[in-house]
Write a protein that holds these residues in place. Structure first.
Motif, short mmCIF file in Angstrom:
data_model
loop_
_atom_site.label_atom_id
_atom_site.label_comp_id
_atom_site.label_asym_id
_atom_site.label_seq_id
_atom_site.Cartn_x
_atom_site.Cartn_y
_atom_site.Cartn_z
N SER A 59 79.98 87.68 96.94
CA SER A 59 81.28 87.16 95.87
C SER A 59 81.27 87.51 94.76
CB SER A 59 81.21 85.64 96.22
OG SER A 59 82.52 84.97 95.37
N PRO A 60 82.54 88.13 94.46
CA PRO A 60 82.87 88.61 93.08
C PRO A 60 83.23 87.62 92.04
CG PRO A 60 84.50 89.34 94.49
CD PRO A 60 83.86 88.46 95.16
N THR A 61 82.77 86.48 92.20
CA THR A 61 83.21 85.34 91.56
C THR A 61 83.46 85.71 89.86
OG1 THR A 61 82.64 83.73 93.16
CG2 THR A 61 82.96 82.87 90.86
N PHE A 62 82.29 86.13 89.43
CA PHE A 62 82.12 86.15 88.02
C PHE A 62 82.62 87.47 87.66
CE2 PHE A 62 78.99 83.09 89.29
CZ PHE A 62 79.28 81.85 88.48
N VAL A 63 82.75 88.53 88.31
CA VAL A 63 83.17 89.91 87.91
C VAL A 63 84.61 89.97 88.41
CG1 VAL A 63 80.98 90.99 87.62
CG2 VAL A 63 82.35 91.25 89.93
N ILE A 64 85.15 89.13 89.15
CA ILE A 64 86.54 88.90 89.69
C ILE A 64 86.87 89.91 90.72
CG2 ILE A 64 88.92 88.70 89.08
CD1 ILE A 64 88.19 87.25 86.90
N ALA A 65 86.18 91.49 90.65
CA ALA A 65 86.57 92.26 91.64
C ALA A 65 85.58 93.24 91.49
CB ALA A 65 88.12 92.92 91.18
N ARG A 66 85.37 93.78 92.76
CA ARG A 66 84.19 94.73 93.17
C ARG A 66 85.08 95.98 93.90
NH1 ARG A 66 80.02 90.63 93.57
NH2 ARG A 66 78.78 91.01 92.01
N VAL A 67 84.53 96.98 93.74
CA VAL A 67 85.07 98.23 94.62
C VAL A 67 83.87 98.87 95.55
CG1 VAL A 67 86.07 100.66 94.73
CG2 VAL A 67 86.97 98.89 93.09
N HIS A 68 84.06 98.87 96.90
CA HIS A 68 82.94 99.21 97.55
C HIS A 68 83.50 100.66 98.26
CE1 HIS A 68 80.63 95.59 97.45
NE2 HIS A 68 82.01 94.85 97.25
N PRO A 69 82.81 101.97 97.83
CA PRO A 69 83.37 102.99 98.51
C PRO A 69 83.00 103.12 99.89
CG PRO A 69 81.88 103.22 96.76
CD PRO A 69 81.69 101.78 96.89
N SER A 70 83.72 104.00 100.55
CA SER A 70 83.60 104.33 101.95
C SER A 70 82.32 105.30 102.14
CB SER A 70 84.74 105.21 102.56
OG SER A 70 84.58 105.20 104.04
N LEU A 71 81.59 104.79 103.21
CA LEU A 71 80.61 105.69 103.57
C LEU A 71 80.66 106.60 104.85
CD1 LEU A 71 77.54 102.92 103.36
CD2 LEU A 71 78.16 104.89 101.91
N VAL A 72 81.82 106.51 105.18
CA VAL A 72 82.33 107.26 106.57
C VAL A 72 83.67 108.01 106.32
CG1 VAL A 72 81.30 105.61 108.13
CG2 VAL A 72 83.35 105.16 107.30
N GLY A 73 83.94 108.19 104.93
CA GLY A 73 85.33 108.96 104.84
C GLY A 73 86.75 107.97 104.90
N GLY A 74 86.55 106.83 105.23
CA GLY A 74 87.70 105.78 105.24
C GLY A 74 88.04 105.13 104.00
N PRO A 75 88.90 104.19 103.96
CA PRO A 75 89.34 103.56 102.96
C PRO A 75 88.19 102.88 102.14
CG PRO A 75 90.28 102.36 104.70
CD PRO A 75 89.43 103.49 105.00
N GLU A 76 88.58 102.68 100.69
CA GLU A 76 87.46 101.98 100.02
C GLU A 76 87.77 100.29 100.32
OE1 GLU A 76 86.84 103.44 96.09
OE2 GLU A 76 88.90 102.68 95.48
N LEU A 77 86.84 99.46 99.98
CA LEU A 77 87.37 98.22 99.95
C LEU A 77 87.46 97.62 98.60
CD1 LEU A 77 87.48 95.25 101.27
CD2 LEU A 77 85.16 95.13 101.43
#
Length: 157
Positions: A59-77
């Protein structure tokens, strides 16, 4: 279109998330609502697995937002926790618009704040204690096929 889904365990929640994650693509926005401990982050972990993004997903409660890059060439989260945000203006200050078209964006605690991000979105409200019920509402035609694809898991809607 609307659907309801029930999960008896955290594993069920993650399995549903994996199925949903496999159906998502860049530009999709999901707004998750539920009490503390309802399973919003657990669901996001499953979605992240289905998308094939880099973890761990917490949960990104304290940083408010996290970006998770794709490992398979799809969209990041882009995983947002709006719990500490007081208004949609504060959400707007995060400048998520730059990532919206290319990413899957999940906003926990986003009801009443995140609707401005996209005219099409999937709203999930999770309720219950032992057995969770998720009420899914697709806003915009994009979600009809997604919700239909999820129906075989015992959903009713």
């Amino acid at each position: 279109m609307e659907r309801s889904v029930r999960w008896a365990t955290a594993d069920d929640t993650q399995a549903f998330g994996r199925r949903l994650g496999g159906l998502l693509h860049g530009g999709d926005v999901l707004v998750l609502t539920g009490d503390l401990g309802a399973g919003k982050t657990t669901l996001t972990q499953g979605i992240a697995e289905g998308l094939g993004v880099r973890g761990p997903i917490t949960s990104p409660t304290f940083v408010i937002a996290r970006v998770h890059p794709s490992l398979v060439g799809g969209p990041e989260l882009v995983h947002v926790d709006a719990y500490r945000l007081g208004s949609s203006l504060e959400l707007d200050d995060l400048d998520l618009d730059a990532d919206l078209d290319a990413s899957v964006t999940i906003v926990e605690w986003g009801a009443g704040l995140a609707e401005q991000l996209s005219e099409t979105r999937l709203e999930l409200t999770i309720t219950g204690d032992d057995v969770r019920t998720a009420h899914l509402v697709g806003v915009g035609g994009r979600w009809d096929d997604v919700l239909d694809a999820l129906a075989p898991s015992g959903s009713a809607g």
